[in-house]
Design a protein around this motif. Structure first.
Motif, PDB file in Angstrom:
ATOM      1  N   ARG A 205       0.846  -1.201   0.000  1.00 20.49           N
ATOM      2  CA  ARG A 205       0.000   0.000   0.000  1.00 20.49           C
ATOM      3  C   ARG A 205       0.886   1.258   0.000  1.00 20.49           C
ATOM      4  O   ARG A 205       1.886   1.355   0.701  1.00 20.49           O
ATOM      5  N   THR A 206       0.535   2.203  -0.856  1.00 22.87           N
ATOM      6  CA  THR A 206       1.300   3.451  -0.947  1.00 22.87           C
ATOM      7  C   THR A 206       0.883   4.419   0.159  1.00 22.87           C
ATOM      8  O   THR A 206      -0.263   4.417   0.621  1.00 22.87           O
ATOM      9  N   THR A 207       1.809   5.274   0.554  1.00 23.53           N
ATOM     10  CA  THR A 207       1.598   6.209   1.650  1.00 23.53           C
ATOM     11  C   THR A 207       1.112   7.557   1.129  1.00 23.53           C
ATOM     12  O   THR A 207       1.213   7.839  -0.076  1.00 23.53           O
ATOM     13  N   PRO A 208       0.615   8.429   2.021  1.00 19.81           N
ATOM     14  CA  PRO A 208       0.234   9.783   1.576  1.00 19.81           C
ATOM     15  C   PRO A 208       1.392  10.520   0.897  1.00 19.81           C
ATOM     16  O   PRO A 208       1.196  11.169  -0.140  1.00 19.81           O
ATOM     17  N   GLY A 209       2.606  10.415   1.454  1.00 22.46           N
ATOM     18  CA  GLY A 209       3.742  11.100   0.842  1.00 22.46           C
ATOM     19  C   GLY A 209       4.076  10.571  -0.535  1.00 22.46           C
ATOM     20  O   GLY A 209       4.376  11.342  -1.459  1.00 22.46           O
ATOM     21  N   GLU A 210       4.027   9.249  -0.692  1.00 22.18           N
ATOM     22  CA  GLU A 210       4.281   8.667  -2.016  1.00 22.18           C
ATOM     23  C   GLU A 210       3.214   9.089  -3.008  1.00 22.18           C
ATOM     24  O   GLU A 210       3.511   9.418  -4.165  1.00 22.18           O
ATOM     25  N   ASN A 211       1.967   9.102  -2.560  1.00 19.46           N
ATOM     26  CA  ASN A 211       0.887   9.494  -3.468  1.00 19.46           C
ATOM     27  C   ASN A 211       1.032  10.935  -3.938  1.00 19.46           C
ATOM     28  O   ASN A 211       0.747  11.258  -5.097  1.00 19.46           O
ATOM     29  N   ALA A 212       1.471  11.811  -3.052  1.00 16.43           N
ATOM     30  CA  ALA A 212       1.701  13.197  -3.450  1.00 16.43           C
ATOM     31  C   ALA A 212       2.803  13.268  -4.510  1.00 16.43           C
ATOM     32  O   ALA A 212       2.714  14.037  -5.478  1.00 16.43           O
ATOM     33  N   ALA A 213       3.848  12.437  -4.352  1.00 12.53           N
ATOM     34  CA  ALA A 213       4.923  12.407  -5.340  1.00 12.53           C
ATOM     35  C   ALA A 213       4.422  11.897  -6.691  1.00 12.53           C
ATOM     36  O   ALA A 213       4.794  12.429  -7.744  1.00 12.53           O
ATOM     37  N   PHE A 214       3.556  10.863  -6.666  1.00 13.80           N
ATOM     38  CA  PHE A 214       2.979  10.363  -7.922  1.00 13.80           C
ATOM     39  C   PHE A 214       2.205  11.482  -8.622  1.00 13.80           C
ATOM     40  O   PHE A 214       2.305  11.655  -9.843  1.00 13.80           O
ATOM     41  N   ALA A 215       1.418  12.200  -7.843  1.00  9.54           N
ATOM     42  CA  ALA A 215       0.592  13.268  -8.411  1.00  9.54           C
ATOM     43  C   ALA A 215       1.444  14.307  -9.119  1.00  9.54           C
ATOM     44  O   ALA A 215       1.154  14.710 -10.259  1.00  9.54           O
ATOM     45  N   HIS A 216       2.507  14.751  -8.471  1.00  2.00           N
ATOM     46  CA  HIS A 216       3.363  15.778  -9.077  1.00  2.00           C
ATOM     47  C   HIS A 216       4.027  15.257 -10.353  1.00  2.00           C
ATOM     48  O   HIS A 216       4.119  15.985 -11.344  1.00  2.00           O
ATOM     49  N   TRP A 217       4.473  14.000 -10.320  1.00  2.68           N
ATOM     50  CA  TRP A 217       5.152  13.417 -11.483  1.00  2.68           C
ATOM     51  C   TRP A 217       4.202  13.322 -12.672  1.00  2.68           C
ATOM     52  O   TRP A 217       4.556  13.658 -13.806  1.00  2.68           O
ATOM     53  N   ILE A 218       2.996  12.859 -12.415  1.00  5.03           N
ATOM     54  CA  ILE A 218       2.015  12.707 -13.491  1.00  5.03           C
ATOM     55  C   ILE A 218       1.541  14.054 -14.015  1.00  5.03           C
ATOM     56  O   ILE A 218       1.522  14.305 -15.231  1.00  5.03           O
TER      57      ILE A 218
ATOM     58  N   ASP B  78      -5.526   8.395  -0.190  1.00  8.13           N
ATOM     59  CA  ASP B  78      -6.216   8.818  -1.409  1.00  8.13           C
ATOM     60  C   ASP B  78      -6.355  10.329  -1.472  1.00  8.13           C
ATOM     61  O   ASP B  78      -6.132  10.953  -2.517  1.00  8.13           O
ATOM     62  N   GLU B  79      -6.717  10.945  -0.355  1.00 12.30           N
ATOM     63  CA  GLU B  79      -6.903  12.397  -0.356  1.00 12.30           C
ATOM     64  C   GLU B  79      -5.587  13.128  -0.604  1.00 12.30           C
ATOM     65  O   GLU B  79      -5.564  14.184  -1.252  1.00 12.30           O
ATOM     66  N   ALA B  80      -4.482  12.562  -0.118  1.00 13.50           N
ATOM     67  CA  ALA B  80      -3.178  13.167  -0.403  1.00 13.50           C
ATOM     68  C   ALA B  80      -2.910  13.166  -1.912  1.00 13.50           C
ATOM     69  O   ALA B  80      -2.359  14.134  -2.467  1.00 13.50           O
ATOM     70  N   LEU B  81      -3.302  12.078  -2.574  1.00 11.20           N
ATOM     71  CA  LEU B  81      -3.160  11.994  -4.029  1.00 11.20           C
ATOM     72  C   LEU B  81      -4.019  13.043  -4.717  1.00 11.20           C
ATOM     73  O   LEU B  81      -3.540  13.806  -5.569  1.00 11.20           O
ATOM     74  N   PHE B  82      -5.293  13.099  -4.343  1.00 11.35           N
ATOM     75  CA  PHE B  82      -6.217  14.032  -4.995  1.00 11.35           C
ATOM     76  C   PHE B  82      -5.811  15.488  -4.737  1.00 11.35           C
ATOM     77  O   PHE B  82      -5.843  16.327  -5.648  1.00 11.35           O
ATOM     78  N   ALA B  83      -5.428  15.796  -3.484  1.00 11.02           N
ATOM     79  CA  ALA B  83      -5.066  17.171  -3.138  1.00 11.02           C
ATOM     80  C   ALA B  83      -3.835  17.623  -3.908  1.00 11.02           C
ATOM     81  O   ALA B  83      -3.758  18.781  -4.380  1.00 11.02           O
ATOM     82  N   ALA B  84      -2.854  16.735  -4.063  1.00 14.79           N
ATOM     83  CA  ALA B  84      -1.646  17.102  -4.797  1.00 14.79           C
ATOM     84  C   ALA B  84      -1.939  17.307  -6.280  1.00 14.79           C
ATOM     85  O   ALA B  84      -1.342  18.172  -6.925  1.00 14.79           O
ATOM     86  N   ILE B  85      -2.865  16.515  -6.814  1.00 19.60           N
ATOM     87  CA  ILE B  85      -3.257  16.714  -8.216  1.00 19.60           C
ATOM     88  C   ILE B  85      -3.927  18.064  -8.388  1.00 19.60           C
ATOM     89  O   ILE B  85      -3.611  18.834  -9.312  1.00 19.60           O
TER      90      ILE B  85
END
Length: 400
Positions: free
Chosen positions: A305-318, A354-361
């Motif tokens: 399972r990915t973490t909030p910090g990792e998800n934020a990094a995915f968002a920025h990269w994408i 999930d919210e960390a991913l969405f917020a970073a996007i």
């Protein structure tokens, strides 16, 4: 008649290359001998090393005359790719060689569009050929005996390869009738339901090509986009980015989304399966991830399972890449979960991550008239999300 380009180093394999060209002609096709020697060659080829080398971005001097063979081989491979891309008469490409030749010729073959016949006779073809083939449609044929002189074995193997290349050059595959739009879709096991629904909704007027998001799958889809064979995409499963950034086994490359940027095709994207990083069997998970939430999907696949910090990094990269897309774009956020195991009661349900991913996007998104971010109050596998994705797709392909 489009010729077969017979390619190799005439300074070491002239007899074998000439024999291949002879067999191509005997089979009824034309042959063009291309010499890619990086040391002085006295061979009289149809295309000389100097001609190929001039196609290097820095000119022939960047290729020829290097004391360092490794640098010369790398430069010649780049020059050969540019040379082949400049040609409009290729019926097929036939390469012969060992490790160095195979590396040079297949690098150039990978630059060509899918559908151009490519056959490599190589001493390397009985091992792991993934580095040579990549996402392309290269046929690897094992040389059996080294390509170091003509004998009963090498004549047979090279002759068979030459006849195969001639057959491909002489017999173009007819284009399929129907005129449906070719659409690429990315899918993982945990987004299968979403993509299955999309296929059923689109199949009336689209030809759907589904790619398993295993690293190579995403590369294959983008290779077909670069080749002009896929003209729109529903790229809902971007999980390969997670493996790329965290160190999983199904990683994309730095060029993920590059074909969409270059070709400016209509593109609908999402965040499917970004809740996970993939590893092999449980005992292959790297020690630094001990203590993380792991899920044994099957004996050969372990998910993390990915973490909030990792998800934020995915968002920025994408989104950094999505912001560079100049074609029509829609990016969808499934606010109730991004995979089959990311919903209430499932092992990867984690609203904070999930919210960390969405917020970073949201934070990284740069609005533009052709590019819209759409939030859907549904899980990625819900019918409502599939309907929203198809609506977005119809919106950006209408009239295109």
């Amino acid at each position: 008649m489009r010729p077969v380009y017979v390619i190799g180093t005439c300074d070491t394999k002239e007899a074998e290359l000439r024999y291949a060209a002879e067999r191509v002609r005997a089979a009824g096709a034309e042959a063009l001998l291309v010499d890619i020697s990086t040391t002085p060659s006295a061979a009289s080829a149809d295309v000389t090393p100097e001609t190929v080398a001039r196609h290097h971005p820095q000119g022939a001097d960047a290729v020829l005359g290097h004391a360092d063979r490794g640098r010369a081989v790398s430069a010649m491979a780049e020059a050969l790719a540019q040379f082949l891309l400049s040609r409009e008469d290729i019926g097929a490409v036939l390469g012969l060689g060992g490790g160095g030749n195979t590396s040079m010729v297949t690098q150039a073959m990978r630059a060509l569009p899918v559908g151009v016949p490519k056959l490599m006779v190589s001493t390397m073809a009985s091992g792991n050929v993934a580095p040579y083939v990549g996402p392309s449609d290269i046929m690897m044929m094992h040389a059996v005996a080294d390509i170091a002189g003509l004998n009963a074995i090498t004549r047979t193997v090279i002759g068979n390869a030459a006849h195969a290349a001639a057959g491909m050059a002489l017999n173009a595959v007819p284009e399929a009738a129907g005129g449906k739009r070719a659409v690429g879709l990315t899918m993982f096991g945990v987004t299968t339901s979403a993509v299955t629904q999309l296929r059923h909704l689109l199949e009336g007027d689209c030809e759907c090509f589904v790619f398993h998001a295993t690293g190579t799958g995403g590369q294959c889809m983008e290779k077909l986009i670069d080749s002009g064979l896929i003209t729109a995409a529903l790229d809902l499963t971007t999980t390969e980015v997670a493996d790329h950034l965290v160190g999983g086994v199904l990683a994309c490359t730095e060029d993920r989304f590059g074909a969409v940027i270059r070709r400016r095709i209509p593109w609908v994207g999402s965040v499917g399966a970004l809740d996970m990083v993939n590893f092999g069997a449980r005992d292959t998970v790297p020690p630094q991830f001990e203590g993380r939430k792991l899920y044994v999907h099957n004996p050969q696949v372990t998910l993390m399972r990915t973490t909030p910090g990792e998800n934020a990094a995915f968002a920025h990269w994408i989104i950094e890449r999505v912001n560079r897309m100049e074609g029509p774009v829609r990016f969808l956020l499934p606010l109730r979960g991004v995979s089959a195991i990311d919903q209430p009661g499932k092992p990867f349900h984690d609203p904070e991550a999930d919210e960390a991913l969405f917020a970073a996007i949201r934070a990284a998104w740069v609005p533009a008239p052709h590019r819209r971010l759409i939030e859907i109050d549904a899980h990625i596998n819900d019918p409502a999300f599939a309907e929203a994705a198809v609506h977005a797709f119809r919106d950006i392909t209408r009239g295109a």
